[in-house]
Design a protein around this motif. Structure first.
Motif, short mmCIF file in Angstrom:
data_model
loop_
_atom_site.label_atom_id
_atom_site.label_comp_id
_atom_site.label_asym_id
_atom_site.label_seq_id
_atom_site.Cartn_x
_atom_site.Cartn_y
_atom_site.Cartn_z
N GLY A 9 9.40 -14.90 -2.08
CA GLY A 9 8.61 -15.98 -1.67
C GLY A 9 7.35 -15.78 -2.40
O GLY A 9 6.98 -14.88 -3.02
N PRO A 10 6.60 -16.98 -2.08
CA PRO A 10 5.14 -17.07 -2.61
C PRO A 10 4.35 -15.94 -2.53
O PRO A 10 3.27 -15.79 -3.17
CB PRO A 10 4.68 -18.46 -2.31
N ASP A 11 4.39 -15.34 -1.36
CA ASP A 11 3.65 -14.23 -1.06
C ASP A 11 3.98 -12.95 -1.23
O ASP A 11 3.49 -11.89 -0.50
CB ASP A 11 2.70 -14.56 0.36
N SER A 12 4.85 -12.84 -1.95
CA SER A 12 5.78 -11.45 -2.26
C SER A 12 4.90 -10.35 -2.41
O SER A 12 5.08 -9.30 -1.91
CB SER A 12 6.88 -11.64 -3.22
N ALA A 13 4.09 -10.74 -3.44
CA ALA A 13 2.96 -9.63 -3.84
C ALA A 13 2.20 -9.18 -2.66
O ALA A 13 1.98 -7.73 -2.52
CB ALA A 13 2.34 -10.03 -5.10
N ASP A 14 1.71 -10.07 -1.71
CA ASP A 14 0.86 -9.52 -0.75
C ASP A 14 1.68 -9.00 0.31
O ASP A 14 1.28 -7.80 1.02
CB ASP A 14 0.19 -10.70 -0.11
N GLN A 15 2.79 -9.15 0.55
CA GLN A 15 3.94 -8.47 1.38
C GLN A 15 3.97 -7.28 0.88
O GLN A 15 4.18 -6.18 1.65
CB GLN A 15 5.30 -9.20 1.48
N LEU A 16 4.32 -6.98 -0.36
CA LEU A 16 4.79 -5.68 -1.10
C LEU A 16 3.40 -4.68 -0.60
O LEU A 16 3.57 -3.69 -0.44
CB LEU A 16 5.07 -5.74 -2.51
N ARG A 17 2.16 -5.09 -1.11
CA ARG A 17 0.93 -4.47 -0.82
C ARG A 17 0.86 -3.98 0.71
O ARG A 17 0.66 -2.97 0.98
CB ARG A 17 -0.28 -5.33 -1.07
N SER A 18 1.26 -4.97 1.59
CA SER A 18 0.99 -4.53 3.12
C SER A 18 2.10 -3.46 3.35
O SER A 18 1.79 -2.52 4.00
CB SER A 18 1.39 -5.95 3.83
N LEU A 19 3.32 -3.71 2.73
CA LEU A 19 4.47 -2.47 2.97
C LEU A 19 3.95 -1.29 2.35
O LEU A 19 4.15 -0.30 3.16
CB LEU A 19 5.65 -3.15 2.56
N HIS A 20 3.24 -1.21 1.14
CA HIS A 20 2.80 -0.01 0.47
C HIS A 20 1.98 0.59 1.38
O HIS A 20 2.01 1.95 1.60
CB HIS A 20 2.38 -0.37 -0.81
N GLU A 21 1.22 0.16 1.91
CA GLU A 21 0.07 0.50 2.90
C GLU A 21 0.54 1.10 4.26
O GLU A 21 0.40 2.33 4.40
CB GLU A 21 -0.98 -0.42 3.22
N TRP A 22 1.65 0.39 4.49
CA TRP A 22 2.40 0.96 5.87
C TRP A 22 3.16 2.24 5.35
O TRP A 22 3.10 3.28 6.27
CB TRP A 22 3.45 0.02 6.13
N LEU A 23 3.82 2.20 4.49
CA LEU A 23 4.65 3.39 3.97
C LEU A 23 3.63 4.74 3.63
O LEU A 23 4.22 5.86 3.81
CB LEU A 23 5.43 3.11 2.85
N ARG A 24 2.26 4.30 3.14
CA ARG A 24 1.61 5.59 2.60
C ARG A 24 1.22 6.32 3.97
O ARG A 24 0.85 7.37 3.81
CB ARG A 24 0.30 4.83 1.94
N ASP A 25 1.22 5.80 5.11
CA ASP A 25 1.11 6.42 6.32
C ASP A 25 2.06 7.46 6.89
O ASP A 25 1.89 8.14 7.81
CB ASP A 25 0.40 5.70 7.45
N VAL A 26 3.35 7.08 6.29
CA VAL A 26 4.77 8.05 6.82
C VAL A 26 4.47 9.39 5.74
O VAL A 26 4.57 9.50 4.85
CB VAL A 26 5.61 7.43 6.41
N GLY A 27 4.51 10.28 6.68
CA GLY A 27 4.28 11.81 6.47
C GLY A 27 5.33 12.10 5.16
O GLY A 27 5.08 12.81 4.49
#
Length: 128
Positions: A9-27
């Motif tokens: 989708g058109p905002d795929s990079a933003d979605q991936l950045r959001s997911l990256h931030e989310w995953l970084r919090d998983v120990g």
């Protein structure tokens, strides 16, 4: 084994950045998440984020990835579509719309199914 997560989708990079931030919090995933970027095109300001790369290693990492991605999708609004690719020609596609409709038992089943595919390398069924 690495899992490559891409968005559509058109905002795929933003979605991936959001997911990256989310995953970084998983120990269990700390230090195992990278970004895959392609070079900037002429006239643009910087590289383009194409995918996240998660290195699976210790036991539990596959379950952690599955749980975190599904949890993240449940927070998204609209039609967010991601694809997790692992091994040769093996992938699973998930959408926020489909995940949001799942009850607790179905969510648990989906997490277990994806984790099993990641851990065992079995070819997934088409989820569309």
């Amino acid at each position: 084994m690495d899992v490559v997560v891409s968005a559509d989708g058109p905002d795929s990079a933003d979605q991936l950045r959001s997911l990256h931030e989310w995953l970084r919090d998983v120990g269990e995933l700390r230090g195992r998440i990278g970004l895959s970027e392609r070079a900037a095109e002429p006239g643009t300001l910087g590289p383009v984020l194409e995918a996240l790369v998660v290195a699976l290693g210790p036991a539990g990492a596959a379950t952690a990835v599955s749980t975190a991605v599904i949890s993240w999708l449940r927070t998204r609004r609209g039609e967010v579509r991601i694809k997790a690719t692992f091994g040769e020609n093996r992938s699973v596609e998930l959408t926020a719309t489909n995940v949001a409709k799942l009850d607790a038992a179905a969510l648990e089943h989906q997490v277990a199914r994806i984790a099993a595919m990641l851990e065992q390398g079995s070819k997934p069924l088409d989820d569309r």
